[in-house]
Design a protein around this motif. Structure first.
Motif, short mmCIF file in Angstrom:
data_model
loop_
_atom_site.label_atom_id
_atom_site.label_comp_id
_atom_site.label_asym_id
_atom_site.label_seq_id
_atom_site.Cartn_x
_atom_site.Cartn_y
_atom_site.Cartn_z
N ALA A 38 21.96 -44.34 13.07
CA ALA A 38 20.76 -45.16 13.38
C ALA A 38 19.53 -44.75 12.54
O ALA A 38 18.56 -45.94 12.10
N ASN A 39 19.81 -43.49 12.65
CA ASN A 39 18.28 -43.08 11.25
C ASN A 39 18.80 -43.14 9.54
O ASN A 39 17.92 -42.78 9.14
N GLY A 40 20.01 -43.79 9.38
CA GLY A 40 19.87 -44.14 7.73
C GLY A 40 21.14 -43.29 7.56
O GLY A 40 20.90 -42.92 5.61
N TYR A 41 21.81 -41.77 8.42
CA TYR A 41 22.57 -40.71 7.74
C TYR A 41 23.37 -41.58 7.72
O TYR A 41 24.71 -42.24 8.30
N ILE A 42 24.63 -41.66 6.73
CA ILE A 42 26.00 -41.82 6.16
C ILE A 42 26.75 -41.18 5.60
O ILE A 42 26.25 -40.44 4.72
N GLU A 43 27.83 -41.10 5.66
CA GLU A 43 28.94 -39.85 5.22
C GLU A 43 30.01 -39.71 5.65
O GLU A 43 30.39 -40.86 5.99
N GLY A 44 30.75 -39.53 4.37
CA GLY A 44 32.55 -39.35 4.27
C GLY A 44 33.64 -39.13 3.08
O GLY A 44 32.57 -38.59 2.88
N TRP A 45 34.19 -40.14 2.65
CA TRP A 45 34.61 -39.09 1.30
C TRP A 45 35.31 -40.46 0.03
O TRP A 45 35.52 -41.56 1.38
N ALA A 46 35.93 -40.53 -0.45
CA ALA A 46 36.41 -41.80 -1.51
C ALA A 46 36.60 -40.49 -2.57
O ALA A 46 36.46 -39.79 -3.29
N GLN A 47 38.08 -41.55 -2.83
CA GLN A 47 39.28 -40.62 -4.27
C GLN A 47 39.43 -41.23 -4.85
O GLN A 47 40.04 -43.04 -3.90
N ASP A 48 39.79 -41.77 -6.51
CA ASP A 48 40.89 -42.18 -7.73
C ASP A 48 41.67 -41.65 -7.03
O ASP A 48 42.04 -40.83 -7.76
N ALA A 49 43.13 -42.46 -6.82
CA ALA A 49 44.06 -42.21 -6.90
C ALA A 49 44.59 -42.09 -7.90
O ALA A 49 45.69 -41.25 -8.54
N ALA A 50 43.80 -42.55 -9.41
CA ALA A 50 44.21 -41.97 -10.70
C ALA A 50 43.72 -41.11 -11.15
O ALA A 50 44.42 -40.24 -12.17
N TYR A 51 42.87 -40.52 -10.94
CA TYR A 51 41.98 -39.59 -11.69
C TYR A 51 41.55 -38.66 -9.71
O TYR A 51 40.33 -38.57 -9.42
N PRO A 52 42.18 -38.24 -9.51
CA PRO A 52 42.24 -37.65 -8.56
C PRO A 52 41.35 -36.76 -8.19
O PRO A 52 40.42 -36.14 -7.42
N LEU A 53 40.50 -35.98 -9.29
CA LEU A 53 39.51 -35.00 -8.80
C LEU A 53 38.20 -35.44 -9.61
O LEU A 53 37.14 -34.44 -9.87
N LEU A 54 38.46 -37.01 -10.60
CA LEU A 54 37.24 -37.70 -10.99
C LEU A 54 36.43 -38.22 -9.24
O LEU A 54 36.69 -38.76 -8.97
N PRO A 55 34.90 -37.15 -9.28
CA PRO A 55 34.15 -37.87 -8.27
C PRO A 55 34.43 -39.76 -7.75
O PRO A 55 34.32 -39.71 -9.41
N VAL A 56 33.77 -40.45 -7.29
CA VAL A 56 34.01 -41.44 -7.33
C VAL A 56 32.13 -41.98 -7.08
O VAL A 56 31.52 -41.40 -6.25
N LEU A 57 31.67 -42.77 -7.93
CA LEU A 57 30.25 -43.58 -7.54
C LEU A 57 30.59 -44.56 -6.76
O LEU A 57 31.18 -45.59 -7.22
N LEU A 58 30.11 -44.66 -5.69
CA LEU A 58 30.30 -45.35 -4.84
C LEU A 58 28.48 -46.30 -4.20
O LEU A 58 27.03 -46.14 -4.60
N GLU A 59 28.75 -47.65 -4.47
CA GLU A 59 27.67 -48.49 -4.45
C GLU A 59 27.03 -48.69 -2.41
O GLU A 59 27.78 -49.38 -1.67
N ILE A 60 26.36 -49.05 -2.10
CA ILE A 60 25.62 -48.86 -0.66
C ILE A 60 25.40 -50.47 0.04
O ILE A 60 24.40 -50.62 -1.14
N LEU A 61 26.52 -50.75 0.58
CA LEU A 61 25.66 -52.72 0.73
C LEU A 61 25.34 -52.43 1.91
O LEU A 61 25.83 -52.01 3.45
N TRP A 62 24.78 -52.98 2.78
CA TRP A 62 24.44 -53.55 3.97
C TRP A 62 24.39 -55.39 3.72
O TRP A 62 23.46 -55.76 3.38
N ARG A 63 25.54 -56.25 3.85
CA ARG A 63 25.55 -57.73 3.88
C ARG A 63 26.44 -58.07 2.48
O ARG A 63 26.92 -57.41 1.88
N ASN A 64 25.12 -58.42 2.27
CA ASN A 64 25.35 -58.12 0.45
C ASN A 64 24.11 -57.71 -0.28
O ASN A 64 23.87 -57.73 -1.64
N HIS A 65 23.50 -57.02 0.54
CA HIS A 65 22.16 -56.58 -0.43
C HIS A 65 22.39 -54.79 -0.47
O HIS A 65 22.85 -53.97 0.26
#
Length: 712
Positions: free
Chosen positions: A622-649
Motif C-alpha cells: 500500500a505504500n508503493g513498494y513493488i518487487e518481483g523478477w523478469a527474464q528474456d528467454a532469448a537473452y537470459p542473462l540480459l536485464p529487462v527494462l520494465l514499465e510500471i502502469l496503473w490501469r493505462n497510466h
C-alpha cells in the motif's frame, strides 16, 4: 439410483444402476450426487468406467455411508473426469471411503477431494492403482473417529487417512495434498495421516505435500509425514512438510525404497516443545536412490542408515548447485557428484572427512570443509586428499586419477569466495604509458582514481589450471568487450575475475553482476588462467584497458586466497589487517544505485527481436513498494527494462538487474533478474490493477496469486 439427485445438463445420456454406474457416455453435474446409506457397504457415488466416457463435476459427489465400509465418491477405471466441485468419500462405522479411487483413465481436478470419516480409519483422499491424476486443487485424507472397545470404554483413536495412496500410475500435483487428522481416544496413540503413501508408479510434485496433524490424545502421538516413499519414483520441485504433532512432529519424507529426485524444499514437523523432526529419514533396506538437484533445501536433519549415497545431480546449463550440510547430515557413506554437474558443497569433517567416499569430483565442483584451516595438502592414491593444520590431519576420501598438484587449496572465511584479480596481459596505465600487469613490480607507480600517482605496495597472484577452471563460474574470467561500458570503454577487451569490481559512474559493480551474455560474457577456459591484483595503502581504482577497475581491499581472511600470500607476510611481518572491508566507493548488489549504473550498459547490449518474457510481480504494498523478477528467454542473462502502469497510466520504469539467490539456485539465469522499486506518493489503488510490461515490446508479467490475495 434411489437417493441420487442430478441437476444440470445431460450432454448425451446416462444409465444409472443400483451402484451409480455411468455408461461410457457423458454427464455434466452441477448439483448433488449422493446414494443412500447401506447397512454393510456404502455404494459408490459415481462409477465411471467400462469403455470410457467422461464426467464433468461442478457440483458435489458423495460416496455412500455405511455401518462398516463406506463407498468412494468416484471410481474411475477408464475415460475422463474433470472436477471443479467437491468429491468426498462416504462415512463408515469402520472405514471411510476414498474420495476418488482411480484404476484407469484420467482425473483432472481443480476443486476439492476428501476421504471419508472412519471410526477406525479415515479414507484416503485419492487412491491410484493405474491411470493418471492431475491435481491443481486440494486433496485431503479422511479423519479418524473417537473409538471405543467392545465393553464401551474409550479405546484407540481412529487412524487418519492418507491424502493420496499410490501403488501404480501417474500423479501430477501442483496443488495441495494433506493427510487426515486422527480421532480422539485414551487407549492409544492417534497418528496423523501421511500426505502421500507412494509404493509404486510416479509422483511429480510442484505443489505442497503436508502430513496430517495429530489428535488431542492423552498419550503421545506423531503427526503424519509429508510422504512415505516405499517404491516408485518421486520427482519433487515443490514443498514437502511433516505437520505439527503434540508428541512428535511428522517426518518431511520417509524413504524406504523407490527413487527420490529432489530440487524442492523438505521440512520436518515440530512438536509441542519446538523440537523438529528429521526432514528426510532413510529406513529399511539400504537404498542408494537419494538424488539432490540444484535448488534443494532441507529444514531438519537428513538421516541415512550408515551405508547410503547422496547423489548430486546435474545442474541446468551455466548454474552451480549448492548444498550446505550444516551439521545435519548423518549416516551416508558416499557423496557422488554427477560428472556433468557443477556443485559447491560445504560440511563439517563429520560429514565430509569421516568414512565418506567422494566420487565423480571434477574441476566443476568445490568442497568447503567447515571449521578446518589447512596449511598443507597431500594426495595419496587409495587414501584420498590429506589436509594438515596445526590441529591435526583430516582426509577426504576423494577417488579418481589425481595427484597433489591436481588440487587448489584456498583458506577463506566459510561461505565467502571472493576473487579480485586481473588476467595476465591486462594493460595498466602508469606515468610512462600502459604496462602489462604481469610486468609490474612492487614499488612501481601507476595512476589511481582517488589517490593520483601511487606506488604499488604488493601484487597478489593466483593461477588455475585449465581442467580445474574450465566451467567453474566462481573462477572463470569475465570478458568485458571493448565499448561495453560506454564509448571506447574499455579500449580493448578486458578480462577480470567474477569477484572483481569496475567503477561505473560513482559506484563499484561486481563483474559477475555485469555479465549479460551479449557484450559482457563468461566463457569456458581452454587454457590456464593467471590473475594479478594490485594493492596500495588504501583501496582505489586503476585504469585497466582504459576503464577504472578496483585494487585489492584487505579484510580478515581475504588475503589468504592468493597463492603468494607468504611473500606479503615476509615483506610486512608487523602488518595487521583492518577489522572490516573499506571500499573507495559503494558496491551495491541490489537497488536503485546498481540499476542506475546498469541502465546504459543494458541499453547498449539490448537486442531485437525479444524472446519470450517470463517472471512475476511478487509483492505490491500500500505504500508503493513493488518487487518481483523478469527474464528474456532469448537473452537470459540480459536485464529487462520494465514499465510500471496503473490501469493505462505510466508510473515509472525499473530494470530487473538485482541479485536474488533463490533465482540463481533455481537456474534462472545467474540470478541477476530481480527488481524492487519504491514509487513516490500518492500511490494509486486498487493494488490489483498494477501492471508491468517490457518497455521494448509491451509483453507483460503478472501479479502472483499470493500477491493478489494480499492486495485484495
Amino acid at each position: 439410483m434411489p437417493g441420487t439427485t442430478i441437476s444440470g445438463a445431460v450432454t448425451i445420456g446416462i444409465t444409472l444402476g443400483s451402484n451409480g454406474y455411468i455408461s461410457p457416455l457423458s454427464i455434466t453435474s452441477t448439483g448433488t450426487v449422493q446414494p443412500l446409506s447401506a447397512a454393510i457397504n456404502g455404494t459408490i457415488g459415481v462409477y465411471a468406467g467400462y469403455a470410457g466416457g467422461s464426467v464433468f463435476n461442478d457440483g458435489t459427489i458423495f460416496g455412500g455411508d455405511s455401518a462398516s465400509f463406506s463407498g468412494a465418491g468416484i471410481s474411475l477405471s477408464a475415460g475422463y473426469m474433470f472436477n471443479r466441485g467437491a468429491i468426498a468419500g462416504g462415512a463408515g462405522g469402520y472405514f471411510g471411503g476414498a474420495g476418488a479411487a482411480i484404476s484407469g483413465g484420467t482425473l483432472t481436478s481443480t476443486g476439492n477431494i476428501s476421504g471419508g470419516y472412519g471410526a477406525v480409519s479415515g479414507g484416503a483422499g485419492v487412491t491410484i492403482s493405474n491411470g493418471t491424476i492431475v491435481n491443481h486443487g486440494d486433496i485431503v485424507g479422511g479423519n479418524g473417529g473417537f473409538a471405543t472397545d467392545f465393553l464401551g470404554f474409550e479405546g484407540i483413536a481412529g487412524e487418519a487417512g492418507y491424502g493420496a495412496a499410490i501403488s501404480d500410475g501417474l500423479m501430477i500435483n501442483t496443488g495441495a495434498i494433506i493427510g487426515g487428522r486422527p480421532g480422539t481416544g485414551r487407549g492409544g496413540y492417534g497418528d496423523g495421516g501421511d500426505a502421500v503413501h507412494l509404493i509404486g508408479g510416479t509422483l511429480e510434485n510442484t505443489g505442497a505435500l503436508i502430513g496430517g496433524t495429530t489428535g488431542d490424545n492423552v498419550f503421545g502421538n506423531s503427526a503424519g509425514s509429508g510422504i512415505y516413499l516405499g517404491g516408485g519414483t518421486l520427482v519433487n520441485s515443490g514443498t514437502i512438510m511433516g505437520n505439527y504433532g503434540s508428541y512428535l512432529g511428522g517426518f518431511g519424507l520417509t524413504l524406504g525404497g523407490g527413487t527420490l529426485i529432489d530440487s524442492g524444499t523438505i521440512v520436518g514437523g515440530l512438536n509441542a516443545d519446538g523440537d523438529r523432526r528429521a526432514a528426510v529419514t532413510l529406513v529399511g533396506t539400504t537404498p542408494d536412490n537419494f538424488t539432490v538437484n540444484p535448488g534443494a533445501i532441507f529444514n531438519g536433519d537428513v538421516i541415512g542408515t550408515g551405508d547410503n549415497a547422496i547423489n548430486l545431480g546435474a545442474a541446468s546449463a551455466g548454474t552451480t548447485g549448492t548444498l550446505a550440510m550444516d551439521g545435519t547430515f548423518s549416516g551416508f557413506d558416499t557423496i557422488a557428484f554427477d560428472r556433468n554437474a557443477s556443485w559447491y558443497i560445504s560440511g563439517t569433517k563429520a560429514e565430509l572427512a569421516t568414512n565418506d567416499m567422494i566420487t565423480g569430483f571434477t574441476n566443476l565442483d568445490t568442497i568447503m570443509l567447515d571449521g578446518f584451516t589447512a596449511t598443507s595438502k597431500n594426495y595419496v592414491t587409495g587414501t584420498g586428499l590429506e589436509l594438515t593444520s596445526a590441529a591435526g590431519t583430516e582426509t577426504l576420501d576423494i577417488t579418481g586419477s589425481f595427484d597433489t598438484a591436481s588440487f587448489q587449496i584456498i583458506d577463506e572465511a566459510q561461505g565467502t569466495e571472493i576473487l579480485l584479480c586481473f588476467l595476465r596481459g591486462t594493460r595498466i596505465l602508469g606515468p610512462a604509458g600502459e604496462v602489462a600487469v604481469e610486468a609490474l613490480n612492487i614499488g612501481d607507480t601507476v595512476i589511481t582514481r582517488f589517490g593520483g600517482y601511487q606506488r604499488i605496495k604488493w601484487i597478489g597472484r593466483q593461477s588455475f589450471g585449465a581442467p580445474f577452471i574450465r566451467n567453474n563460474r566462481s573462477r572463470l574470467p569475465v570478458r568485458i568487450q571493448a565499448g561495453a561500458l560506454g564509448r571506447f570503454l574499455p579500449k580493448r577487451d578486458l578480462y577480470i575475475s567474477p569477484g572483481h569490481s569496475m567503477l561505473i559512474g560513482r559506484i563499484l559493480v561486481l563483474a559477475r553482476s555485469l555479465v549479460n551474455g551479449v557484450t559482457i560474457t563468461q566463457d569456458a577456459a581452454d587454457e590456464d588462467v593467471h590473475y594479478y591484483l594490485l594493492e596500495f595503502e588504501s583501496h582505489d581504482c586503476v585504469l585497466a584497458e582504459g576503464s577504472w577497475s578496483e585494487s585489492f581491499a584487505d579484510a580478515p581472511g581475504l588475503r589468504n586466497q592468493f597463492h603468494n600470500v607468504s611473500e606479503f607476510h615476509a615483506l610486512y611481518p608487523e602488518f595487521t589487517p583492518t577489522p572490516e572491508l573499506r571500499l573507495c566507493a559503494p558496491r551495491p548488489e541490489t537497488g536503485r544505485l546498481l540499476e542506475a549504473a546498469m541502465r546504459p550498459i543494458v541499453a547498449a547490449a539490448t537486442r531485437a527481436p525479444c524472446g519470450a518474457l517470463r517472471g512475476s510481480i511478487d509483492m505490491v504494498t500500500a505504500n508503493g513498494y513493488i518487487e518481483g523478477w523478469a527474464q528474456d528467454a532469448a537473452y537470459p542473462l540480459l536485464p529487462v527494462l520494465l514499465e510500471i502502469l496503473w490501469r493505462n497510466h505510466l508510473l515509472g520504469t525499473v530494470l530487473a538487474c538485482d541479485l536474488r539467490v533463490d533465482l540463481a539456485e533455481a537456474g534462472i539465469g545467474n540470478g541477476n533478474c530481480a527488481f524492487s522499486i519504491q514509487l513516490p506518493a500518492p500511490f494509486p489503488v486498487p493494488l490489483r490493477e498494477i501492471r508491468m510490461r517490457r518497455a521494448a515490446d509491451g509483453a507483460e508479467i503478472y501479479q502472483t496469486q499470493a500477491c493478489l490475495a494480499r492486495a485484495a
